[in-house]
Scaffold this active site. Structure first.
Site, PDB file in Angstrom:
ATOM      1  N   GLU A   1       0.791  -1.225   0.000  1.00 57.79           N
ATOM      2  CA  GLU A   1       0.000   0.000   0.000  1.00 57.79           C
ATOM      3  C   GLU A   1       0.828   1.283   0.000  1.00 57.79           C
ATOM      4  O   GLU A   1       0.377   2.301  -0.522  1.00 57.79           O
ATOM      5  CB  GLU A   1      -0.934   0.009   1.222  1.00 57.79           C
ATOM      6  CG  GLU A   1      -1.936  -1.123   1.267  1.00 57.79           C
ATOM      7  CD  GLU A   1      -2.939  -1.044   0.116  1.00 57.79           C
ATOM      8  OE1 GLU A   1      -3.214   0.079  -0.340  1.00 57.79           O
ATOM      9  OE2 GLU A   1      -3.423  -2.098  -0.323  1.00 57.79           O
TER      10      GLU A   1
ATOM     11  N   SER B   1     -53.466 -26.684  36.025  1.00 55.04           N
ATOM     12  CA  SER B   1     -53.169 -27.196  37.374  1.00 55.04           C
ATOM     13  C   SER B   1     -51.798 -26.764  37.890  1.00 55.04           C
ATOM     14  O   SER B   1     -51.495 -26.994  39.064  1.00 55.04           O
ATOM     15  CB  SER B   1     -53.256 -28.721  37.375  1.00 55.04           C
ATOM     16  OG  SER B   1     -54.584 -29.130  37.129  1.00 55.04           O
TER      17      SER B   1
END
Length: 817
Positions: A110, A496
């Site tokens: 780069e 229940s």
């Protein structure tokens, strides 16, 4: 007077010469003035352009104040990452953790003169142009003229559109960057900033994505590959264009040789190495997805979106990873089993009915929602249940496809479909679910069996009763299918499963486990609703005189309704509130049958009161939150609420143990652990529940349809929900036994004063041997003797006789110990 012609001619020449000189002076003056005007305009334009650039130049303080978004991480109770939230998957690292080989690869590719220029490299621009011409525009070898500093300011401070004005701004800002930061700081910021494909930002996140390791552990080939991606994360992604990425990696190696960072020999060796990256996991992880979503919502509400997705929060939770795995596996298995009991559904998608030319052109066709999410996972594994495409079908086998694998399913193990003919079930082009039984990786083939995605839903929640920590949470069959959390959001009738709260109220209002209640058809005058009410038992049978214990163990609705009528429905409501139920409940006798809707988390938390000696610990799922600097933002711990006495809690625990030993949950009695709990079923079998606990864990299961459709005939809590709970505890017990394999078995069986089967017995309780069916003191003629627990002074006074036996209609039925 007449002048000679020669004289006149001479005069003319002189005048002509004068005119020429005059014209030259005028031309020069005009040219000079024009040049001055042009120069003035140019200078004015340049100054104006410069002023315009400087006026619109982004403030350099933006860079100084810049803080990139950092991942918020969610951790389990043992420090493992179970979830992450971020707009960008970024993990910042210091310069010391970035290996030199990667720094050299980046600089070589780069910005070779990185340490020599002051932000702009004109020689680099010429070098890049030359190399690009020589390479003929080869995309794998393209060179850029921008320095690392230019790239950095362009990404952080400027828009992407390429213009002369933006380029000039880039140069100015690059010079400023170099003036204010060291080369080391610039390179570190560069490594942490850039997008490197598939959501990864920065070299650490990319290293973990592609190689499954920290950036500090990268070798030469991996560093070169990563450096090559910087130029174009999509173009050079090893998953998008592997050959182009390989070329780019090798170009980086060549550049390193040119710049003197690497020898030709090492570069050649590195170029021979294959490009090895991890498979790309593009599917969302469903592990602990509902739990993570609860955490996400909490963070967004209390800290905001910015902190959640960019703040890098460290969120430590209560979740136990093993328990979570056990819960998810148990729920999925149980829900699939329930769904198969209802048979095959003819609701499968068929691709040929969607106007496709042929299945052979499937990959090229533009098909909505294709391929299936399950095809995006990294690899196939035996035991996986995935979507498959049917290629051909005969009556006894079918050819199917998953990704690039081809498989076969047969008509074995499909009795649940109520046919042996596959052609009655599926056809070419169908998208079906299959379970993979065997895989031949080398030939890309597999054997599988027919399966089906369930319509039914379920949820699971586990809480540590001593702390309130949520250890496991499953809010549904699939988070990808539905994000609605049925463990924390869904309100359903508990049936229940509400009874233990009401029985607790009865024990604290004068009843004992041995008191007799007559189980017979009863019409109640419900003064609270001004209506007469005639409930029925689940089995539509009546057992006459039964003890309070038997009423709970066998879930007799009439017994519960009579108890509630005696203590008053309002007392029942009050106890629901005491146990932490915040959903609306009203003082009607139907509360005895659990007709008011509530959440699973409310019931599990309520039940956790029993193994914790009457104290309910408020459920919580976050222990502490830190910011990105590890500064503590929030810390949570146990919060207790005294609900009932330790004595009442133990008596209820004993009653609920009876449910497991002899009652509606007795299919769990073979588990090698002291357990207690209660089933729950609602009308038309629309909801099935089981909430139960060991001395150290309370867990609950709900199963049903979101639209209140019936689960199926006789699909009660014991049939539909309890097996899921058993599967979870089976796995948990096996794990615990493995961990304690070295301990002496005698120590586990040793009698310990103050303990009974693992649940600690508080003081001030009395244990008396009675007949379990008559509730009276045991005698030699009794067949159902056992030790019942009482508050001192409430023990039965009479002794059991043969006449008492005859008062119980099933006294001489099969004896259950």
């Amino acid at each position: 007077m007449k002048f000679p012609d020669q004289f006149i001619l001479k005069i003319k020449k002189i005048n002509l010469k004068k005119l020429k000189n005059i014209n030259k002076r005028k031309t020069f003056q005009i040219t000079l003035i024009t040049a001055l005007l042009i120069a003035a305009c140019s200078i004015g334009t340049a100054v104006g352009f410069y002023i315009a650039i400087m006026e619109n130049l982004p403030s350099f303080s933006q860079l100084e104040e810049y803080e990139p978004g950092i991942i918020t991480s969610i951790y389990s109770n043992d420090g493992e990452v179970i979830g992450e939230y971020a707009l960008e998957k970024r993990i910042e690292v210091s310069s010391e953790k970035i290996p030199e080989i990667l720094k050299k690869a980046l600089i070589a590719t780069e910005d070779p003169r990185f340490y020599k220029h002051n932000g702009i490299d004109f020689l680099g621009i010429l070098r890049a142009a030359k190399e690009n011409i020589l390479n003929g525009g080869d995309s794998g070898k393209l060179q850029g003229g921008s320095t690392i500093s230019q790239q950095l300011v362009r990404t952080l401070l400027l828009h992407r559109r390429q213009t002369l004005r933006r380029k000039l701004k880039e140069w100015i800002l690059a010079l400023k960057l170099e003036k204010n930061y060291t080369k080391k700081q610039i390179l570190t910021l560069y490594c942490n900033q850039f997008a490197l494909g598939h959501g990864a930002h920065g070299v650490e996140a990319a290293s973990q994505l592609y190689f499954g390791k920290h950036v500090s552990q990268l070798n030469l080939e991996e560093a070169a590959l990563l450096a090559g991606i910087f130029r174009g994360p999509y173009l050079y992604s090893p998953h998008n264009k592997p050959q182009l990425t390989l070329n780019r990696r090798n170009h980086v190696l060549n550049r390193m040789v040119v710049e003197g960072f690497l020898s030709k020999k090492k570069a050649q060796q590195a170029k021979k190495a294959p490009m090895e990256v991890l498979p790309l996991h593009r599917t969302e992880s469903e592990f602990a997805a509902y739990f993570n979503e609860e955490v996400r919502k909490y963070l967004e509400k209390n800290y905001g979106v910015e902190a959640l997705y960019k703040g890098g929060l460290k969120v430590h939770t209560t979740l136990n990873m093993e328990m979570q795995r056990f819960a998810e596996k148990a729920l999925k298995k149980g829900v699939r089993t329930l769904d198969k009991r209802q048979g095959w559904r003819d609701d499968k998608r068929n691709l040929l009915e969607e106007d496709l030319e042929s299945l052979e052109k499937l990959d090229e066709a533009k098909i909505p929602h294709w391929p299936p999410r399950s095809w995006l996972q990294a690899e196939l594994k035996e035991g996986d249940i995935l979507e498959a495409l049917v290629l051909s079908v005969s009556w006894n086998n079918a050819s199917v496809r998953i990704k690039d694998f081809k498989g076969e399913i047969t008509n074995r193990d499909i009795d649940w479909t109520q046919t042996k003919n596959l052609k009655k079930l599926i056809q070419k082009g169908d998208v079906i679910h299959i379970k993979i039984n065997r895989i031949d990786e080398s030939n890309k083939e597999f054997l599988a069996s027919l399966d089906q995605e369930p319509k039914i839903e379920g949820s699971f929640l586990a809480i540590d009763p001593h702390t309130g920590k949520i250890k496991a949470m499953v809010g549904g069959y699939s988070f990808l299918r539905s994000k609605f959390n049925r463990a924390t959001q869904a309100k359903r009738q508990p049936g229940s499963a509400i009874k233990p709260i009401l029985y607790t109220a009865a024990l604290e209002n004068g009843f004992t486990p041995a008191d007799i209640i007559v189980d017979s058809p009863t019409e109640f005058d419900n003064k609270w609703s001004e209506e007469r009410w005639s409930p029925e038992n689940y089995d539509q049978k009546y057992k006459g005189a039964v003890t309070v214990r038997m009423g709970l163990e066998q879930s007799r609705n009439i017994v519960t309704a009579k108890l509630l009528q005696y203590i008053s429905p309002q007392a029942g409501v009050n106890y629901c509130h005491k146990f932490g139920i915040t959903s609306p409940v009203y003082p009607y006798l139907s509360l005895a049958l659990g007709t008011f809707e509530m959440k699973l988390i409310e019931l599990v938390s309520a039940y956790s009161t029993f193994p914790n000696k009457g104290t309910r610990m408020k459920p919580y799922f976050i222990t502490q939150i830190e910011d990105k600097e590890k500064e503590l933002l929030e810390e949570n711990g146990p919060h207790s609420e005294k609900v009932i006495s330790p004595q009442t809690a133990y008596m209820m625990t004993s009653l609920l143990q009876g449910v497991v030993k002899r009652g509606t949950a007795q299919s769990a009695r073979y588990l090698d652990k002291p357990l207690a709990g209660k089933t729950g079923t609602t009308d038309d079998y629309t909801d099935a529940w089981f909430i139960g606990f060991s001395p150290d864990l309370c867990a609950g299961v709900w199963v049903g349809h979101d639209d209140n459709e019936t689960i199926g005939e006789r699909q009660s809590g014991a049939v539909a929900a309890l097996p899921i709970w058993i599967e979870f505890f089976q796995r948990l017990i096996k794990k615990e036994q493995k961990e304690t394999a070295g301990q002496k078995k005698a120590q586990a069986n040793e009698k310990n004063e103050g303990k009974e089967e693992g649940f600690e017995v508080p003081p001030n309780l009395s244990f008396v041997e009675i007949d379990r069916k008559t509730g009276l003191l045991a005698t030699p003629v009794c067949l159902h003797t056992f030790k019942e627990v009482f508050s001192p002074g409430t023990e039965p006074q009479g002794f059991c006789s043969l006449e008492d036996h005859l008062m119980v209609w099933d006294y001489y039925n099969r004896i259950k110990k």
